[in-house]
Design an enzyme around this catalytic site. Structure first.
Site, PDB file in Angstrom:
ATOM      1  N   HIS A 138       1.778   4.512  -2.951  1.00 33.86           N
ATOM      2  CA  HIS A 138       1.951   5.961  -2.775  1.00 33.86           C
ATOM      3  C   HIS A 138       3.320   6.393  -3.309  1.00 33.86           C
ATOM      4  CE1 HIS A 138      -1.601   6.736  -0.353  1.00 33.86           C
ATOM      5  NE2 HIS A 138      -1.275   5.792   0.510  1.00 33.86           N
ATOM      6  N   HIS A 152       0.833  -1.208   0.000  1.00 38.28           N
ATOM      7  CA  HIS A 152       0.000   0.000   0.000  1.00 38.28           C
ATOM      8  C   HIS A 152       0.867   1.257   0.000  1.00 38.28           C
ATOM      9  CE1 HIS A 152      -3.618   2.391   1.178  1.00 38.28           C
ATOM     10  NE2 HIS A 152      -2.687   3.165   1.709  1.00 38.28           N
ATOM     11  N   GLU A 153       1.869   1.282   0.873  1.00 41.60           N
ATOM     12  CA  GLU A 153       2.736   2.467   0.958  1.00 41.60           C
ATOM     13  C   GLU A 153       3.607   2.609  -0.288  1.00 41.60           C
ATOM     14  OE1 GLU A 153       2.022   4.597   3.170  1.00 41.60           O
ATOM     15  OE2 GLU A 153       0.711   3.214   4.232  1.00 41.60           O
TER      16      GLU A 153
END
Length: 152
Positions: free
Chosen positions: A71, A67-68
């Protein structure tokens, strides 16, 4: 798991799922309470919550890392890296990353309940926050308050 192992894991996940290298730092931040991790826009580093690793293991941590990294790679590429952006949601689906992390098991604190009673009219007050009985009085008759009980 220490800082070197987490750095190696993030680099491996980046190459495996995104086919792009992770060129910045990945560290555990013990101050994170309500989130599994965060991507720092200015430094491009990733901070992860160690308690998620302790509670749920490496599999959940890899999901948070993916998920990170979504980003990270979108921000580096100059595309939409925010949660509401279409590019971000599409990349999450592509790499099978979770949109949200699991809730912490022992995240919620026990709620304290304070009970007060008016000494004049016996009206009872139930509050979640402690009140200063020297300053506050009964709203009905202006009588003094006394604490009855404190439960948690």
């Amino acid at each position: 798991m220490d800082e070197q192992e987490i750095q190696r894991l993030v680099e491996e996940v980046s190459l495996q799922y995104f086919e792009m290298p992770f060129l910045h730092k990945a560290v555990f931040n013990n101050r994170l309470r309500t989130t599994g991790g965060r991507y720092l826009l200015k430094s491009h580093n990733i901070e992860l919550n160690y308690r998620y690793y302790e509670l749920y293991g490496e599999e959940e941590l890899v999901g948070i890392i993916k998920h990170e990294l979504c980003h990270y790679h979108l921000h580096i590429a100059g595309r939409g890296y925010k949660h509401g952006d279409r590019d971000f949601r599409e990349l999450l689906k592509k790499v099978d990353a979770p949109r949200f992390c699991k809730r912490m098991i022992n995240e919620e604190k026990e709620k304290k309940i304070y009970k007060y009673e008016c000494m004049e009219c016996s009206l009872q007050y139930v509050r979640r926050r402690q009140i200063n009985i020297k300053r506050y009085v009964c709203g009905k008759c202006k009588g003094k308050l006394k604490p009855i009980s404190k439960t948690s």
